[in-house]
Motif scaffolding. Structure first.
Motif, mmCIF file in Angstrom:
data_model
loop_
_atom_site.group_PDB
_atom_site.id
_atom_site.type_symbol
_atom_site.label_atom_id
_atom_site.label_comp_id
_atom_site.label_asym_id
_atom_site.label_seq_id
_atom_site.Cartn_x
_atom_site.Cartn_y
_atom_site.Cartn_z
ATOM 1 N N PRO A 104 40.665 39.446 39.614
ATOM 2 C CA PRO A 104 40.783 39.349 38.153
ATOM 3 C C PRO A 104 40.238 38.054 37.544
ATOM 4 C CG PRO A 104 42.766 40.290 39.052
ATOM 5 C CD PRO A 104 41.926 39.870 40.224
ATOM 6 N N VAL A 105 40.553 36.919 38.122
ATOM 7 C CA VAL A 105 40.102 35.640 37.547
ATOM 8 C C VAL A 105 38.575 35.541 37.592
ATOM 9 C CG1 VAL A 105 40.157 33.130 37.821
ATOM 10 C CG2 VAL A 105 42.260 34.449 38.057
ATOM 11 N N GLU A 106 37.986 35.916 38.713
ATOM 12 C CA GLU A 106 36.523 35.868 38.834
ATOM 13 C C GLU A 106 35.863 36.877 37.899
ATOM 14 O OE1 GLU A 106 32.996 36.151 42.215
ATOM 15 O OE2 GLU A 106 35.086 36.347 42.835
ATOM 16 N N ALA A 107 36.468 38.057 37.749
ATOM 17 C CA ALA A 107 35.923 39.070 36.845
ATOM 18 C C ALA A 107 35.878 38.546 35.408
ATOM 19 C CB ALA A 107 36.746 40.350 36.930
ATOM 20 N N VAL A 108 36.920 37.868 34.977
ATOM 21 C CA VAL A 108 36.953 37.293 33.620
ATOM 22 C C VAL A 108 35.883 36.212 33.485
ATOM 23 C CG1 VAL A 108 38.341 35.936 32.002
ATOM 24 C CG2 VAL A 108 39.363 37.891 33.181
ATOM 25 N N GLN A 109 35.729 35.369 34.495
ATOM 26 C CA GLN A 109 34.711 34.317 34.444
ATOM 27 C C GLN A 109 33.308 34.904 34.333
ATOM 28 O OE1 GLN A 109 35.592 32.174 38.051
ATOM 29 N NE2 GLN A 109 37.047 30.803 37.037
ATOM 30 N N ILE A 110 33.021 35.946 35.117
ATOM 31 C CA ILE A 110 31.708 36.588 35.058
ATOM 32 C C ILE A 110 31.504 37.238 33.699
ATOM 33 C CG2 ILE A 110 30.266 38.433 36.008
ATOM 34 C CD1 ILE A 110 31.662 37.844 38.750
ATOM 35 N N MET A 111 32.531 37.923 33.196
ATOM 36 C CA MET A 111 32.437 38.575 31.884
ATOM 37 C C MET A 111 32.127 37.553 30.797
ATOM 38 S SD MET A 111 34.374 38.837 28.884
ATOM 39 C CE MET A 111 36.000 38.417 29.420
ATOM 40 N N LEU A 112 32.798 36.408 30.823
ATOM 41 C CA LEU A 112 32.535 35.368 29.818
ATOM 42 C C LEU A 112 31.122 34.816 29.954
ATOM 43 C CD1 LEU A 112 35.979 33.533 29.827
ATOM 44 C CD2 LEU A 112 35.018 34.960 27.998
ATOM 45 N N HIS A 113 30.652 34.691 31.191
ATOM 46 C CA HIS A 113 29.282 34.228 31.418
ATOM 47 C C HIS A 113 28.277 35.232 30.830
ATOM 48 C CE1 HIS A 113 26.093 31.968 33.432
ATOM 49 N NE2 HIS A 113 25.565 33.142 33.703
ATOM 50 N N VAL A 114 28.523 36.511 31.052
ATOM 51 C CA VAL A 114 27.662 37.556 30.490
ATOM 52 C C VAL A 114 27.685 37.476 28.968
ATOM 53 C CG1 VAL A 114 27.380 40.060 30.218
ATOM 54 C CG2 VAL A 114 27.912 39.113 32.471
ATOM 55 N N HIS A 115 28.866 37.327 28.407
ATOM 56 C CA HIS A 115 29.026 37.267 26.951
ATOM 57 C C HIS A 115 28.283 36.081 26.342
ATOM 58 C CE1 HIS A 115 30.917 37.916 23.093
ATOM 59 N NE2 HIS A 115 31.360 36.672 23.080
ATOM 60 N N LYS A 116 28.362 34.921 26.987
ATOM 61 C CA LYS A 116 27.761 33.704 26.438
ATOM 62 C C LYS A 116 26.271 33.577 26.747
ATOM 63 C CE LYS A 116 32.035 31.069 26.685
ATOM 64 N NZ LYS A 116 32.773 30.001 27.372
ATOM 65 N N ASN A 117 25.823 34.107 27.896
ATOM 66 C CA ASN A 117 24.450 33.866 28.353
ATOM 67 C C ASN A 117 23.551 35.090 28.354
ATOM 68 O OD1 ASN A 117 24.773 30.983 29.147
ATOM 69 N ND2 ASN A 117 26.333 31.878 30.458
ATOM 70 N N GLY A 118 24.109 36.256 28.049
ATOM 71 C CA GLY A 118 23.282 37.455 27.974
ATOM 72 C C GLY A 118 23.239 38.276 29.252
ATOM 73 N N SER A 119 23.512 37.654 30.388
ATOM 74 C CA SER A 119 23.576 38.385 31.654
ATOM 75 C C SER A 119 24.391 37.570 32.644
ATOM 76 C CB SER A 119 22.180 38.659 32.214
ATOM 77 O OG SER A 119 21.554 37.462 32.606
ATOM 78 N N GLY A 120 24.848 38.259 33.681
ATOM 79 C CA GLY A 120 25.637 37.571 34.694
ATOM 80 C C GLY A 120 25.587 38.321 36.018
ATOM 81 N N LEU A 121 25.703 37.574 37.085
ATOM 82 C CA LEU A 121 25.614 38.120 38.433
ATOM 83 C C LEU A 121 26.906 38.839 38.817
ATOM 84 C CD1 LEU A 121 23.958 38.268 41.082
ATOM 85 C CD2 LEU A 121 25.087 36.147 41.750
ATOM 86 N N ALA A 122 26.781 40.128 39.101
ATOM 87 C CA ALA A 122 27.928 40.917 39.546
ATOM 88 C C ALA A 122 28.037 40.912 41.067
ATOM 89 C CB ALA A 122 27.811 42.350 39.035
ATOM 90 N N GLY A 123 26.905 40.784 41.757
ATOM 91 C CA GLY A 123 26.922 40.767 43.216
ATOM 92 C C GLY A 123 25.521 40.822 43.791
ATOM 93 N N VAL A 124 25.445 40.624 45.109
ATOM 94 C CA VAL A 124 24.176 40.669 45.831
ATOM 95 C C VAL A 124 24.336 41.673 46.967
ATOM 96 C CG1 VAL A 124 22.484 39.346 47.156
ATOM 97 C CG2 VAL A 124 23.700 38.262 45.257
ATOM 98 N N TYR A 125 23.412 42.644 47.018
ATOM 99 C CA TYR A 125 23.541 43.760 47.947
ATOM 100 C C TYR A 125 22.172 44.186 48.473
ATOM 101 C CZ TYR A 125 27.833 44.019 45.219
ATOM 102 O OH TYR A 125 29.007 43.701 44.582
ATOM 103 N N THR A 126 22.199 45.032 49.500
ATOM 104 C CA THR A 126 20.954 45.663 49.937
ATOM 105 C C THR A 126 20.511 46.617 48.835
ATOM 106 O OG1 THR A 126 22.154 47.430 51.060
ATOM 107 C CG2 THR A 126 21.529 45.502 52.397
#
Length: 103
Positions: free
Chosen positions: A52-74
């Motif tokens: 939850p805490v990391e999800a909120v941080q990523i969401m705020l980053h997306v909101h403020k910067n236009g995009s945000g990293l959700a994860g790295v995968y194959t």
């Protein structure tokens, strides 16, 4: 009795030399003016397994910067996660989008 250890070492080395790690892709969430912050947090927690805490941080980053990293995968996993996000967003009438970039 023959000593086969030198052959085993050579085979192990040859196999390791041929195995290549798969390319990795970043999955980025894109900001829009309609998707709620709560829904983005839900997506990050349920699809990308973020606490939850990391999800909120990523969401705020997306909101403020236009995009945000959700994860790295194959590639296959990244494409699957993007398709799942788009399906869930559509069913909930949100325009949330994800893209992937080669790392």
């Amino acid at each position: 009795m023959a000593d086969y250890t030198k052959f085993k070492e050579r085979i192990d080395t040859d196999i390791r030399a041929k195995i290549k790690k798969p390319a990795l892709y970043k999955v980025l969430l894109l900001n829009d003016n309609y998707t709620t912050m709560d829904f983005v947090v839900y997506i990050l927690e349920s699809i990308f397994n973020k606490p939850p805490v990391e999800a909120v941080q990523i969401m705020l980053h997306v909101h403020k910067n236009g995009s945000g990293l959700a994860g790295v995968y194959t590639k296959d996993i990244a494409e699957t996660k993007i398709n799942i996000v788009h399906d869930i967003a559509l069913k909930n009438q949100f325009p949330l989008k994800c893209v992937m970039e080669k790392e």
